[in-house]
Design an enzyme around this catalytic site. Sequence first.
Site, PDB file in Angstrom:
ATOM      1  N   GLY A  28       0.843  -1.178   0.000  1.00 25.44           N
ATOM      2  CA  GLY A  28       0.000   0.000   0.000  1.00 25.44           C
ATOM      3  C   GLY A  28       0.882   1.232   0.000  1.00 25.44           C
ATOM      4  CE1 TYR A  29       3.559   3.049  -3.916  1.00 25.24           C
ATOM      5  CE2 TYR A  29       1.688   1.570  -4.162  1.00 25.24           C
ATOM      6  CZ  TYR A  29       2.979   1.938  -4.484  1.00 25.24           C
ATOM      7  OH  TYR A  29       3.691   1.185  -5.370  1.00 25.24           O
ATOM      8  CG  LEU A  30       2.480   5.098   4.548  1.00 33.16           C
ATOM      9  CD1 LEU A  30       3.756   5.176   5.373  1.00 33.16           C
ATOM     10  CD2 LEU A  30       1.256   5.077   5.460  1.00 33.16           C
TER      11      LEU A  30
END
Length: 155
Positions: A28-30
Amino acid sequence: MIEIERKFLVKDDSFKKEAFAKNHIAQGYLCSLAERSVRIRIKGDKGFITVKGISDDAGMSRFEWEKEIPVAEAESLLHLCEKGMIDKMRFEVKSGPHVFEVDEFYGDNEGLIVAEIELHSETEPFEKPQWLGEEVTGDTRYYNASLNITPFKKW
């Protein structure tokens, strides 16, 4: 550190019988801005945090920093990520002195298979396996951060 890589579509699944390793990847991407992305990844039994900068004009080179973190921390950080999740199986395939990382995507990116090769220079020659298809280096649609926002199934 500057990462130099080229990216290709894959014509068929014959690469699987040539693979010497495979790992499930959830990421996932922060942050998924074009200028920088911050990725959280669980690959097999290891966790990672990665920061990537903007690509050069050719889309081959960009800053990359990665650090291994405990899987429990990666799992916690995945809960803080932007909407969406990349789910894929990574196959590692040797080709001459290089290794292709071939990602078979699942979920909203089902049907997409992309191969990447890391190089020491943008002009370094490499052997192209028969299953290697069209080059998509620099096409931002194929960046994992982009696939997280606009999945392959929505194209």
